[in-house]
Design a protein around this motif. Structure first.
Motif, PDB file in Angstrom:
ATOM      1  N   ARG A 114       0.838  -1.201   0.000  1.00 17.29           N
ATOM      2  CA  ARG A 114       0.000   0.000   0.000  1.00 17.29           C
ATOM      3  C   ARG A 114       0.871   1.249   0.000  1.00 17.29           C
ATOM      4  O   ARG A 114       0.626   2.195  -0.730  1.00 17.29           O
ATOM      5  N   ASP A 115       1.918   1.242   0.811  1.00 15.62           N
ATOM      6  CA  ASP A 115       2.819   2.390   0.857  1.00 15.62           C
ATOM      7  C   ASP A 115       3.579   2.545  -0.449  1.00 15.62           C
ATOM      8  O   ASP A 115       3.736   3.652  -0.949  1.00 15.62           O
ATOM      9  N   LEU A 116       4.031   1.456  -0.978  1.00  8.72           N
ATOM     10  CA  LEU A 116       4.760   1.497  -2.236  1.00  8.72           C
ATOM     11  C   LEU A 116       3.862   2.016  -3.353  1.00  8.72           C
ATOM     12  O   LEU A 116       4.300   2.793  -4.207  1.00  8.72           O
ATOM     13  N   GLU A 117       2.601   1.651  -3.346  1.00 11.18           N
ATOM     14  CA  GLU A 117       1.669   2.137  -4.368  1.00 11.18           C
ATOM     15  C   GLU A 117       1.505   3.649  -4.276  1.00 11.18           C
ATOM     16  O   GLU A 117       1.398   4.328  -5.288  1.00 11.18           O
ATOM     17  N   GLY A 118       1.500   4.191  -3.071  1.00 15.39           N
ATOM     18  CA  GLY A 118       1.410   5.643  -2.917  1.00 15.39           C
ATOM     19  C   GLY A 118       2.597   6.353  -3.544  1.00 15.39           C
ATOM     20  O   GLY A 118       2.449   7.403  -4.172  1.00 15.39           O
ATOM     21  N   VAL A 119       3.779   5.802  -3.382  1.00 11.57           N
ATOM     22  CA  VAL A 119       4.981   6.376  -3.983  1.00 11.57           C
ATOM     23  C   VAL A 119       4.900   6.260  -5.507  1.00 11.57           C
ATOM     24  O   VAL A 119       5.212   7.212  -6.230  1.00 11.57           O
TER      25      VAL A 119
END
Length: 181
Positions: A114-119
């Protein structure tokens, strides 16, 4: 009974940022941040229930600072290349911004999908409209990639770059983008 002590959320984020810059993302725990901020672990948990929430807050903090600088630099030039110019200016513009970006980005990249998708979404937004159909668009791509690479190499401690070298790289990228007008 005395008034409950309030915890300065920004000071806790400052402590988290310092931990990541000094010791890497693996050092980022609620306990370590609380200790660095001079509060109890429970106090740290009252600010950020989980490590993921702490990382989100770091990344949001970076995002707000970056966005302010980016908007200032974009000004009235909303062209694709104008946006890359603004990104280069924001990236090379402030040591404080750079430190916050390094801490937030590093922490976010090492976390959940989820965090990687935000980046990934952030990068998609920055690169929207850039293609390879013209020489000026290709120069803008190169400037963007070079700014990101220089930033990561410097602020993750992979390559030592003094301020003079850092400014020289920024000047070269600005010149490259000036030729992309």
């Amino acid at each position: 009974m005395g008034r409950p002590r309030s915890i300065d959320r920004e000071a806790v984020l400052d402590a988290a940022d310092m931990l990541v810059r000094r010791h890497g993302a693996s050092a980022l725990t609620i306990d370590a941040v609380a200790q660095a901020a001079g509060i109890s672990k429970g106090g740290g948990q009252s600010c950020f229930r989980t490590k993921a929430a702490l990382i989100d807050a770091l990344f949001e903090r970076f995002g707000q600072a970056y966005d302010r600088c980016y908007r200032e630099m974009t000004g009235t030039d909303a062209s694709t290349i104008g946006k890359v110019r603004a990104h280069v200016a924001a990236t090379f513009g402030s040591d404080d911004l750079s430190s916050a970006k390094a801490a937030g980005l590093l922490a976010a990249l090492l976390q959940s999908p989820r965090d990687l998708e935000g980046v990934r979404q952030w990068y998609r937004e920055r690169l929207t409209g850039l293609d390879h159909t013209s020489a000026e668009q290709r120069r803008a791509w190169i400037a963007f990639l070079a700014a990101e690479g220089a930033f990561m190499l410097r602020h993750f401690g992979l390559v030592k770059m003094n301020k003079q070298r850092w400014r020289a790289i920024a000047a070269e990228l600005r010149a490259l983008l000036a030729s992309a007008s």
